[in-house]
Write an enzyme that holds these catalytic residues in place. Structure first.
Site, PDB file in Angstrom:
ATOM      1  N   SER A  65      95.990  -4.834 -89.033  1.00 14.04           N
ATOM      2  CA  SER A  65      96.510  -5.469 -90.256  1.00 14.04           C
ATOM      3  C   SER A  65      96.579  -6.993 -90.201  1.00 14.04           C
ATOM      4  O   SER A  65      96.708  -7.627 -91.242  1.00 14.04           O
ATOM      5  CB  SER A  65      97.902  -4.930 -90.572  1.00 14.04           C
ATOM      6  OG  SER A  65      97.779  -3.750 -91.318  1.00 14.04           O
ATOM      7  N   LYS A  68      94.284  -8.870 -92.365  1.00 14.76           N
ATOM      8  CA  LYS A  68      94.537  -9.000 -93.811  1.00 14.76           C
ATOM      9  C   LYS A  68      94.815 -10.447 -94.197  1.00 14.76           C
ATOM     10  O   LYS A  68      94.514 -10.874 -95.312  1.00 14.76           O
ATOM     11  CB  LYS A  68      95.718  -8.103 -94.225  1.00 14.76           C
ATOM     12  CG  LYS A  68      95.390  -6.611 -94.091  1.00 14.76           C
ATOM     13  CD  LYS A  68      96.630  -5.740 -94.209  1.00 14.76           C
ATOM     14  CE  LYS A  68      96.217  -4.257 -94.092  1.00 14.76           C
ATOM     15  NZ  LYS A  68      97.343  -3.351 -93.968  1.00 14.76           N
ATOM     16  N   TYR A 193      85.942  -2.754 -94.265  1.00 18.59           N
ATOM     17  CA  TYR A 193      87.381  -2.852 -93.969  1.00 18.59           C
ATOM     18  C   TYR A 193      87.682  -2.442 -92.517  1.00 18.59           C
ATOM     19  O   TYR A 193      88.451  -3.103 -91.821  1.00 18.59           O
ATOM     20  CB  TYR A 193      88.166  -1.981 -94.956  1.00 18.59           C
ATOM     21  CG  TYR A 193      89.640  -1.884 -94.648  1.00 18.59           C
ATOM     22  CD1 TYR A 193      90.504  -2.923 -94.965  1.00 18.59           C
ATOM     23  CD2 TYR A 193      90.173  -0.755 -94.012  1.00 18.59           C
ATOM     24  CE1 TYR A 193      91.864  -2.846 -94.668  1.00 18.59           C
ATOM     25  CE2 TYR A 193      91.530  -0.668 -93.713  1.00 18.59           C
ATOM     26  CZ  TYR A 193      92.357  -1.712 -94.042  1.00 18.59           C
ATOM     27  OH  TYR A 193      93.700  -1.636 -93.737  1.00 18.59           O
ATOM     28  N   TYR A 245     105.405  -5.508 -92.730  1.00 15.98           N
ATOM     29  CA  TYR A 245     105.519  -4.300 -93.545  1.00 15.98           C
ATOM     30  C   TYR A 245     106.922  -4.199 -94.160  1.00 15.98           C
ATOM     31  O   TYR A 245     107.501  -5.212 -94.534  1.00 15.98           O
ATOM     32  CB  TYR A 245     105.223  -3.022 -92.727  1.00 15.98           C
ATOM     33  CG  TYR A 245     104.088  -3.109 -91.763  1.00 15.98           C
ATOM     34  CD1 TYR A 245     102.820  -3.489 -92.184  1.00 15.98           C
ATOM     35  CD2 TYR A 245     104.255  -2.814 -90.423  1.00 15.98           C
ATOM     36  CE1 TYR A 245     101.763  -3.544 -91.301  1.00 15.98           C
ATOM     37  CE2 TYR A 245     103.207  -2.868 -89.532  1.00 15.98           C
ATOM     38  CZ  TYR A 245     101.967  -3.241 -89.972  1.00 15.98           C
ATOM     39  OH  TYR A 245     100.935  -3.302 -89.098  1.00 15.98           O
ATOM     40  N   VAL A 263      98.801  -2.534 -86.290  1.00 16.74           N
ATOM     41  CA  VAL A 263      99.143  -1.315 -85.544  1.00 16.74           C
ATOM     42  C   VAL A 263      98.541  -1.255 -84.141  1.00 16.74           C
ATOM     43  O   VAL A 263      98.842  -0.345 -83.376  1.00 16.74           O
ATOM     44  CB  VAL A 263      98.773  -0.009 -86.287  1.00 16.74           C
ATOM     45  CG1 VAL A 263      99.730   0.277 -87.421  1.00 16.74           C
ATOM     46  CG2 VAL A 263      97.345   0.004 -86.734  1.00 16.74           C
TER      47      VAL A 263
HETATM   48  N1  GLN Z   1      93.276  -0.438 -89.857  1.00 14.13           N
HETATM   49  C1  GLN Z   1      94.627  -0.040 -90.060  1.00 14.13           C
HETATM   50  C2  GLN Z   1      94.756   0.844 -91.285  1.00 14.13           C
HETATM   51  O1  GLN Z   1      94.197   0.566 -92.293  1.00 14.13           O
HETATM   52  C3  GLN Z   1      95.490  -1.239 -90.205  1.00 14.13           C
HETATM   53  C4  GLN Z   1      96.926  -0.901 -90.517  1.00 14.13           C
HETATM   54  C5  GLN Z   1      97.921  -1.727 -89.798  1.00 14.13           C
HETATM   55  O2  GLN Z   1      97.636  -2.454 -88.848  1.00 14.13           O
HETATM   56  N2  GLN Z   1      99.133  -1.584 -90.225  1.00 14.13           N
HETATM   57  O3  GLN Z   1      95.420   1.839 -91.255  1.00 14.13           O
END
Ligand code: GLN
Length: 309
Positions: A65, A68, A193, A245, A263
């Site tokens: 994430s 992002k 993605y 989050y 994550v």
């Molecule tokens: N690639 C992960 C997903 O889309 C990223 C999510 C994350 O790091 N929270 O689930």
């Protein structure tokens, strides 16, 4: 680059590391389940002469994430705020990062912000380029500029592992296609993605990205502007309101810096006008944030007075 082992920092790492035992590595992406939960690494980039590190700093990890933030920078630079925020909102959510709930209840049906999966998919969908390869290449080029490390690429094994199992992200993307938030081929979007999420680096590279954001988009060595000032501000603000989050509020109180987690156990921190922080520790809490990583930031925030509030 003068990276030094921080003695003080090493003690804090030792203190925070015990928390890793109470966390759990992500396993919904099978490749991430292979991470060693005992790892904890931190790098603080404070300009070219004052960079401190401690722990397992050579360890590489995928951004997940954290990517992002980078895709958002790229599309804001390409298309501007009006276009980007016509597809994705600016408000935090109390829901988990992969939730589909608000997409259905919100009218119009656009994702709440670019730091949750739905919003990030909408952002990735806006990356300009005629092929997936070209789009990824443009994102990687930005990463190379921000880190000063041209060797950075994505981890194919992790990307494939996520692509094969990304049923929830597929659902989000198809839902948004139905509502006109994303366009084009959804499998291609998922391919881009998952590669974006699998961009791989160590905590020193990550800390340097934090430094550029902290210094309003300027390169630490050349002082050349990589990211326009207003875009650096937008992404730092999202990091404060949505970066951790649905734990962003508590994190703002306990640590108080713009940060983004992934994550894989990475955390990117940007302390305005001061430093960039890169952390890695893959054992996560129940919300998907690095458990020891957050504990370490709490200790550091108190010791070094990091809170911006
Ligand atoms: N690639 C992960 C997903 O889309 C990223 C999510 C994350 O790091 N929270 O689930």
């Amino acid at each position: 680059m003068a990276w030094k082992q921080g003695v003080d920092l090493a003690n804090m790492v030792k203190e925070a590391k015990v928390w890793a035992k109470s966390g759990k590595v992500a396993d919904y992406i099978p490749a991430l389940a292979e991470a060693n939960p005992d790892m904890l690494a931190v790098a603080i980039y404070q300009g070219t002469d004052h960079c401190f590190l401690a722990g397992n700093v050579e360890e590489k990890f995928t951004l997940q994430s954290i990517s992002k933030v980078l895709s958002l920078v790229l599309v804001l630079m390409d298309l501007g705020e009006d276009v980007v925020f016509s597809k994705v909102g600016m408000e935090p959510t109390g829901d988990p990062f992969n939730s589909i709930a608000k997409l259905e209840t919100n009218k119009p049906s656009k994702p709440l912000n670019p730091m949750i999966n739905a919003g990030a998919l909408a952002v990735t969908n806006m990356i300009q380029g005629s092929t997936t390869e070209e789009r990824l290449h443009r994102l990687l080029r930005l990463v190379h500029q921000l880190t000063g490390n041209e060797k950075i690429t994505f981890n194919e094994y992790v990307a494939n592992s996520e692509l094969e199992t990304a049923y929830l992200n597929r659902s989000l993307a198809y839902f948004m296609k139905q509502h006109g938030v994303v366009e084009g081929d959804i499998e291609e979007l998922l391919d881009l993605y998952t590669k974006q999420c699998a961009i791989e680096m160590n905590c020193m590279d990550l800390a340097r990205i934090g430094y550029v954001l902290a210094h309003e988009g300027c390169d630490p060595i050349t002082a050349k502007r990589i990211i326009p000032l207003h875009i650096a501000r937008i992404v730092k603000t999202f990091m404060v309101t949505c970066g951790m989050y649905n734990a962003s509020g508590e994190f703002a109180i306990r640590v108080g810096i713009p940060a983004k987690s992934g994550v894989s156990g990475g955390i990117l921190g940007a302390i305005p006008h001061r430093s960039g922080i890169g952390i890695y520790s893959p054992a996560l809490d129940e919300k998907g944030n690095s458990l020891a990583g957050i504990k370490l930031l709490e200790v550091m925030a108190e010791r070094y007075q990091l809170s911006i509030f």
